[in-house]
Design a protein around this motif. Structure first.
Motif, PDB file in Angstrom:
ATOM      1  N   GLU A  64       2.741 -39.079   4.970  1.00  9.94           N
ATOM      2  CA  GLU A  64       2.765 -39.511   3.564  1.00  9.94           C
ATOM      3  C   GLU A  64       1.365 -39.929   3.118  1.00  9.94           C
ATOM      4  OE1 GLU A  64       7.285 -41.090   2.626  1.00  9.94           O
ATOM      5  OE2 GLU A  64       5.711 -42.575   2.889  1.00  9.94           O
ATOM      6  N   ASN A  65       0.619 -40.572   4.040  1.00  6.43           N
ATOM      7  CA  ASN A  65      -0.768 -40.944   3.750  1.00  6.43           C
ATOM      8  C   ASN A  65      -1.618 -40.642   4.980  1.00  6.43           C
ATOM      9  OD1 ASN A  65      -3.189 -42.055   2.996  1.00  6.43           O
ATOM     10  ND2 ASN A  65      -2.537 -44.171   3.388  1.00  6.43           N
ATOM     11  N   ARG A  66      -2.118 -39.407   5.043  1.00  7.16           N
ATOM     12  CA  ARG A  66      -2.828 -39.034   6.267  1.00  7.16           C
ATOM     13  C   ARG A  66      -4.137 -39.798   6.419  1.00  7.16           C
ATOM     14  NH1 ARG A  66      -4.692 -32.907   5.236  1.00  7.16           N
ATOM     15  NH2 ARG A  66      -6.198 -33.278   3.595  1.00  7.16           N
ATOM     16  N   ASP A  67      -4.687 -40.306   5.309  1.00  6.16           N
ATOM     17  CA  ASP A  67      -5.942 -41.055   5.404  1.00  6.16           C
ATOM     18  C   ASP A  67      -5.787 -42.319   6.242  1.00  6.16           C
ATOM     19  OD1 ASP A  67      -7.290 -39.195   3.990  1.00  6.16           O
ATOM     20  OD2 ASP A  67      -7.032 -40.199   2.047  1.00  6.16           O
ATOM     21  N   PHE A  68      -4.528 -42.745   6.413  1.00  2.18           N
ATOM     22  CA  PHE A  68      -4.259 -43.888   7.284  1.00  2.18           C
ATOM     23  C   PHE A  68      -4.874 -43.657   8.671  1.00  2.18           C
ATOM     24  CE2 PHE A  68      -1.707 -45.868  10.584  1.00  2.18           C
ATOM     25  CZ  PHE A  68      -1.631 -47.177  10.152  1.00  2.18           C
ATOM     26  N   ALA A  69      -4.871 -42.393   9.112  1.00  2.02           N
ATOM     27  CA  ALA A  69      -5.333 -42.086  10.482  1.00  2.02           C
ATOM     28  C   ALA A  69      -6.866 -42.119  10.599  1.00  2.02           C
ATOM     29  CB  ALA A  69      -4.823 -40.706  10.896  1.00  2.02           C
ATOM     30  N   ALA A  70      -7.556 -42.108   9.457  1.00  3.94           N
ATOM     31  CA  ALA A  70      -9.014 -41.910   9.503  1.00  3.94           C
ATOM     32  C   ALA A  70      -9.771 -42.987  10.298  1.00  3.94           C
ATOM     33  CB  ALA A  70      -9.559 -41.781   8.084  1.00  3.94           C
ATOM     34  N   PRO A  71      -9.495 -44.289  10.088  1.00  2.38           N
ATOM     35  CA  PRO A  71     -10.281 -45.282  10.841  1.00  2.38           C
ATOM     36  C   PRO A  71     -10.121 -45.152  12.366  1.00  2.38           C
ATOM     37  CG  PRO A  71      -9.156 -46.332   8.999  1.00  2.38           C
ATOM     38  CD  PRO A  71      -8.611 -44.940   9.098  1.00  2.38           C
ATOM     39  N   ALA A  72      -8.895 -44.931  12.813  1.00  2.75           N
ATOM     40  CA  ALA A  72      -8.689 -44.801  14.273  1.00  2.75           C
ATOM     41  C   ALA A  72      -9.400 -43.562  14.801  1.00  2.75           C
ATOM     42  CB  ALA A  72      -7.194 -44.731  14.589  1.00  2.75           C
ATOM     43  N   LEU A  73      -9.276 -42.447  14.066  1.00  4.92           N
ATOM     44  CA  LEU A  73      -9.908 -41.205  14.524  1.00  4.92           C
ATOM     45  C   LEU A  73     -11.429 -41.331  14.501  1.00  4.92           C
ATOM     46  CD1 LEU A  73      -7.590 -38.691  12.624  1.00  4.92           C
ATOM     47  CD2 LEU A  73      -7.700 -39.001  15.120  1.00  4.92           C
ATOM     48  N   ALA A  74     -11.950 -42.069  13.513  1.00  7.65           N
ATOM     49  CA  ALA A  74     -13.406 -42.220  13.424  1.00  7.65           C
ATOM     50  C   ALA A  74     -13.929 -43.152  14.511  1.00  7.65           C
ATOM     51  CB  ALA A  74     -13.787 -42.767  12.042  1.00  7.65           C
ATOM     52  N   SER A  75     -13.132 -44.160  14.882  1.00  7.06           N
ATOM     53  CA  SER A  75     -13.658 -45.097  15.879  1.00  7.06           C
ATOM     54  C   SER A  75     -13.489 -44.571  17.310  1.00  7.06           C
ATOM     55  CB  SER A  75     -13.010 -46.479  15.724  1.00  7.06           C
ATOM     56  OG  SER A  75     -11.666 -46.402  16.115  1.00  7.06           O
ATOM     57  N   PHE A  76     -12.666 -43.561  17.483  1.00  4.74           N
ATOM     58  CA  PHE A  76     -12.505 -42.963  18.826  1.00  4.74           C
ATOM     59  C   PHE A  76     -12.371 -41.446  18.649  1.00  4.74           C
ATOM     60  CE2 PHE A  76     -10.131 -42.462  22.976  1.00  4.74           C
ATOM     61  CZ  PHE A  76     -11.106 -43.019  23.778  1.00  4.74           C
ATOM     62  N   PRO A  77     -13.489 -40.795  18.271  1.00  2.83           N
ATOM     63  CA  PRO A  77     -13.436 -39.352  18.012  1.00  2.83           C
ATOM     64  C   PRO A  77     -13.311 -38.553  19.314  1.00  2.83           C
ATOM     65  CG  PRO A  77     -15.666 -40.185  17.737  1.00  2.83           C
ATOM     66  CD  PRO A  77     -14.806 -41.363  18.033  1.00  2.83           C
ATOM     67  N   PRO A  78     -13.142 -37.234  19.223  1.00  2.00           N
ATOM     68  CA  PRO A  78     -12.926 -36.424  20.427  1.00  2.00           C
ATOM     69  C   PRO A  78     -13.982 -36.660  21.519  1.00  2.00           C
ATOM     70  CG  PRO A  78     -12.481 -35.118  18.489  1.00  2.00           C
ATOM     71  CD  PRO A  78     -13.001 -36.422  17.994  1.00  2.00           C
ATOM     72  N   GLN A  79     -15.258 -36.785  21.125  1.00 10.53           N
ATOM     73  CA  GLN A  79     -16.276 -36.966  22.164  1.00 10.53           C
ATOM     74  C   GLN A  79     -16.080 -38.292  22.893  1.00 10.53           C
ATOM     75  OE1 GLN A  79     -18.341 -34.498  23.298  1.00 10.53           O
ATOM     76  NE2 GLN A  79     -18.537 -36.003  24.952  1.00 10.53           N
ATOM     77  N   ALA A  80     -15.663 -39.334  22.151  1.00 10.42           N
ATOM     78  CA  ALA A  80     -15.407 -40.633  22.794  1.00 10.42           C
ATOM     79  C   ALA A  80     -14.215 -40.509  23.745  1.00 10.42           C
ATOM     80  CB  ALA A  80     -15.136 -41.690  21.731  1.00 10.42           C
ATOM     81  N   SER A 394      -5.293 -43.717  18.433  1.00 14.56           N
ATOM     82  CA  SER A 394      -4.480 -44.821  17.930  1.00 14.56           C
ATOM     83  C   SER A 394      -4.136 -45.794  19.061  1.00 14.56           C
ATOM     84  CB  SER A 394      -3.213 -44.289  17.253  1.00 14.56           C
ATOM     85  OG  SER A 394      -2.444 -43.538  18.152  1.00 14.56           O
ATOM     86  N   GLY A 395      -3.939 -45.258  20.295  1.00 14.11           N
ATOM     87  CA  GLY A 395      -3.680 -46.131  21.435  1.00 14.11           C
ATOM     88  C   GLY A 395      -4.878 -47.021  21.720  1.00 14.11           C
ATOM     89  N   ARG A 396      -6.061 -46.435  21.590  1.00 15.44           N
ATOM     90  CA  ARG A 396      -7.299 -47.200  21.814  1.00 15.44           C
ATOM     91  C   ARG A 396      -7.398 -48.342  20.801  1.00 15.44           C
ATOM     92  NH1 ARG A 396     -10.511 -48.285  25.788  1.00 15.44           N
ATOM     93  NH2 ARG A 396     -12.688 -48.553  25.265  1.00 15.44           N
TER      94      ARG A 396
END
Ligand code: FAD
Length: 403
Positions: A64-80, A394-396
């Protein structure tokens, strides 16, 4: 010392437990319903575990609000996430389209390095222990299992979604968060096979094709994708189909799938190719017109779909017939009758409403000390390592417990 209980020993729960254990003031207890942690993880990526995607961006996620995921994804991106797993001793390899797998080609490796690390960090594990109920106390939470009443200062719900029933997909996470006042959206299976009119798929069962797909509701385009399609007994499967399945599950009735089996050639080039073939091999039966261009069985089926006489020699086909065949290659249509259910789905579209949680911490807005992560929340990703990336990220974040 505070007690942190994590309900669910899947991808996001194990990540949350490891993260929480980095703080020496936390006593971390991980509770898993099944006999072992990471059961679903073992089945991911056809047993190879596509653990992340180096190109993951917010556009790969839905809700419903995919932007909700942005902070978690930005703080632990694929390389992290990759650095984290390399730190646990996992060696990985990047394949096409940014998909990352363990070098061992075995999902076991991912679960094993997580298990070793949970043990080394002193995370207490209770397996085969479904949580039945959670209650809010004056301070903290009461967590009820069949055998025990456990107290938690902080609670993380990481129970996953309803998808993959045989691997442990259940409704528990929604129910437990519901007990604490959180509501959910409607749920539907995603990254799942489409059920179609069976005539052509059944005849082509097992045939794969690299194609472009479009999903229509009447004449309006709902979604598009490109990649591998596989015909099955009841319809179509494969990564390109999975990417449309969310739209198919939520798009209502009367949907049509259009497949372009020659996506790198425009319609005039396909027609030119067919004319060239008619000239070069005038005595060849029409049934073999597409031999060497697409899979043989698919080629014969397209000839039938275009209503050509399969036994007629190519010289007998006029330009009108060739145009029909070119159109069949570029715009092959199947009526969509629905999707397979949660038992066959890889992910749940929908989940606990994200409006109830702070996107910067994943803490509940109205129950302090309660966190949620992973698929139980109303965030789902495309096919290609994006869902596990959300589980890790999100777990991180949840495991940091708001700090
Ligand atoms: C067949 C299949 C293949 C997939 N392949 C990929 C892939 O290659 N790449 C990718 O990115 N994603 C893939 N996914 C999706 C991905 O596995 C999930 O999105 C991800 O595992 C979600 O993580 P999670 O921690 O939220 O939930 P899960 O990993 O499902 O973990 C939730 C855990 O909570 C436990 N639990 C539930 N209720 C309770 C309770 N009451 N008490 C205690 N424990 C409980 C469950 O038993 C489970 O172990 C695949 C999914 C499936 C089904």
């Amino acid at each position: 010392m505070q007690t942190v209980i994590i309900i669910g020993g899947g991808a996001s729960g194990m990540m949350a437990a490891l993260t929480a254990s980095e703080n020496k003031n936390n006593r971390v207890l991980l509770i898993e319903r099944q006999q072992r942690v990471g059961r679903k993880l073992l089945a991911t990526g056809n047993g190879r575990c596509n653990l992340t995607n180096t190109g993951a961006a917010i556009e790969n996620y839905h809700g419903e609000n995919r932007d909700f995921a942005a902070p978690a994804l930005a703080s632990f991106p694929p390389q992290a996430a990759l650095d984290f797993f390399h730190g646990l001793g996992l060696v990985t390899v990047e394949e096409h389209s940014g998909r990352v797998y363990p070098l061992s080609d075995s999902a076991n490796s991912v679960v094993d390095v997580l298990r070793f690390s949970l043990e080394a960090r002193g995370v207490e594990l209770k397996a085969a222990c479904p949580v039945r109920e959670v209650k809010r106390e004056k301070a903290g939470f009461l967590v009820l299992t069949d055998a025990e009443r456990l107290y938690a200062d902080k609670l993380i719900v990481a129970c996953g979604g309803a998808a993959g029933e045989k691997l442990g997909g259940v409704m528990d996470g929604y129910t437990l968060l519901g007990m604490l006042g959180h509501r959910r959206t409607a749920l539907c299976p995603s990254l799942v096979q489409l059920l179609t009119a069976p005539e052509y798929p059944r005849a082509l069962k097992g045939v794969r094709s690299d194609c472009r797909l479009r999903l229509f509701a009447g004449t309006s385009l709902l979604a598009g994708s490109a990649g591998e399609l596989q015909f099955t007994e009841t319809g179509v499967s494969g990564p390109a189909v999975f990417d449309l399945s969310r739209a198919a599950a939520t798009g209502g009735k009367g949907l049509t799938l259009a497949a372009d089996f020659l996506k790198d050639y425009d319609a005039p080039s396909v027609l030119a190719l067919l004319r060239q073939r008619r000239e070069a091999l005038p005595e060849l039966p029409a049934a073999d017109m597409l031999t060497g261009i697409v899979h043989n069985r698919l080629g014969r089926m397209l000839v039938k779909y275009a209503a050509l006489d399969a036994n007629a020699p190519l010289r007998a086909l006029d330009d009108d017939a060739l145009t029909r065949l070119a159109r069949a290659c570029k715009d092959f249509r199947l009526d969509v009758r629905g999707t397979e259910g949660f038992d066959k789905a890889q992910v749940t579209a929908g989940g606990v409403k994200t409006s109830g949680f702070n996107p910067e911490t994943l803490e509940s807005w109205f129950v302090p000390g309660l966190f949620a992560c992973g698929e139980v929340l109303d965030i789902d990703g495309d096919c290609g390592g994006y869902n596990l990336q959300w589980a890790w990220a999100s777990g991180r974040m949840a495991g940091r417990l708001g700090t």
